[in-house]
Design an enzyme around this catalytic site. Sequence first.
Site, short mmCIF file in Angstrom:
data_model
loop_
_atom_site.label_atom_id
_atom_site.label_comp_id
_atom_site.label_asym_id
_atom_site.label_seq_id
_atom_site.Cartn_x
_atom_site.Cartn_y
_atom_site.Cartn_z
N HIS A 176 -8.07 -5.29 0.43
CA HIS A 176 -6.72 -4.56 0.80
C HIS A 176 -6.00 -5.13 1.91
O HIS A 176 -6.56 -5.25 2.57
CB HIS A 176 -7.09 -3.28 0.53
CG HIS A 176 -6.06 -2.49 0.78
ND1 HIS A 176 -4.97 -2.13 -0.31
CD2 HIS A 176 -5.33 -1.40 1.59
CE1 HIS A 176 -3.99 -1.30 -0.19
NE2 HIS A 176 -4.35 -0.95 1.06
N SER A 217 0.71 -1.22 -0.19
CA SER A 217 -0.11 0.08 -0.07
C SER A 217 0.75 1.03 -0.10
O SER A 217 1.79 1.61 -1.05
CB SER A 217 -1.00 -0.06 1.21
OG SER A 217 -2.15 0.88 1.06
N GLU A 271 -9.48 -5.23 -3.97
CA GLU A 271 -8.63 -4.43 -2.88
C GLU A 271 -9.94 -3.32 -2.31
O GLU A 271 -9.78 -3.49 -0.93
CB GLU A 271 -7.79 -3.48 -3.58
CG GLU A 271 -6.68 -4.17 -4.45
CD GLU A 271 -5.67 -4.28 -3.53
OE1 GLU A 271 -5.50 -3.78 -2.59
OE2 GLU A 271 -4.35 -4.64 -4.18
#
Length: 507
Positions: A417, A211, A331
Amino acid sequence: MSMVSFLAAALLMISLAGPTDPMPRAAVEQGTLIGREADGVRSFKGVPYARPPVGGLRWRPPQPAGPWGERDAGQVGPICVQPPGNGDNGVGPLPMSEDCLTLNVWAPAQSEGPLPVMFWIHGGGLNNGSGTAALYDGTRLAKRGVVVVTVNYRLGRLGFFDHPALAAERAPGAPAANYGLMDVIAALRWVRENAAAFGGDPDNVTVFGESAGGALVTRLMISDAGRGLFHRAVVQSGLGRDEGTPLDGPRRDGGPSMRTRGEAFAAAHGAATAEQLRAVPAETFLQPAPNFYGGDLLVKDGLYVADDVEAAFAAGREAPVPLIIGANSAEFWWMKPSDLSPYGAIDDAMTEAERAAFLAAYGGQEGYDQFVLSDLVFNEPARHLARLHAGNGHPTYLYRFDVVSAAMPEPHAGATHASERQYVFDNLTASPWPTTAMDQRQADAIAAYWTTFAAKGNPNGGERPAWPEFGAEPDRLLEFTNDGPVARTVPFGDRLDLIEAYYARVR
């Protein structure tokens, strides 16, 4: 002491500690670290790689750590100042403090020859997270024959901030605003100087991050200051089409500069001078929370980061290192493009014809709402950067993570995610939901690919399914599934093609 003598002394200290020493020692430039040994792995935690960025050092580049003689390295240090974690298993334990620039090292107790080093950069939107979370414990990766390093770096407005008063006190051309990235680079320099003390090879360092941590990896790849500090890179859900904010001047989308943003925030808190800003309590800078994708934290400072990532890759200016890059299958399944957020604004420029084509590709509004942001923010940008990097002649491996535990309670329709992190570290005990034998099989596979890549710049080996190299087999990736890794053509390529064309038109 010469570097050769220093490395020899460091290696000698490791050998003298013995394979079963519960209090192993490591000689680094600043002194001797007293670590811990358990289950065949030595750990050294809470190691300062820079001076505390407090008082007059707030919003200044990290300064080298001072000497300490002997230092106990049995406990992690404080996490950097951040808002409450709200259950995120990547945050780590309290306390938190501005005095947080520490790293943690795990290494096999016994090894032959210098080992690959894996340097982890945590995610959390540049607002949250730490290298101290149990999720990122490096023990299980170290057992595979690597040295693991995790790092804390300054977050939020303490890590990514500028103001006219701060600019006025800097020398022309001095580093500014990107202090969290500067911290990561300082930690990598520390690793280069001290990796041998833990049996690591300073000439074989892999940076990997997820991320916002993945976004920092891509910035390291385009930063002159990061060049030569790492030799392989792994980007997990690290965006790629994101835009940096200049220090002084509008963004490409018309948004304000870093200094304008900083001035507005400071004015709301009655601070106008550099001295007043440094006197504001650290926790004050948490409210309102700075916006990661909206331009508050991703900085294009002109020195450490001179361009946007996509533009630098397109021009062939990225580090010429082997790259693993990819994203998860669902995600942002929980976020709709109609939501009022910078992510929701990404599709606002679509024409009627484009929107109709997108709706058809996604099977209607429901599918569009559920998956388009994941593709706009993560999946298509990963494919795009993979194409650029491979096209520039560098080994590239694209992946899609679609492992979903049977116990995961969310209505996900894919891997959400950050859900790959516990598999990468083979730390399923830190998973937010119960795991099964299937999950452990997939953790064994992905950890093996990652550590093999760190060792030789190619994730393939053993009896695992072969991972296609993206330059040799264009548009083929490795998909991690509940049934194991599968090499295949990039899924939903028609959707990603529409996104690529949309970005080409609007940018």
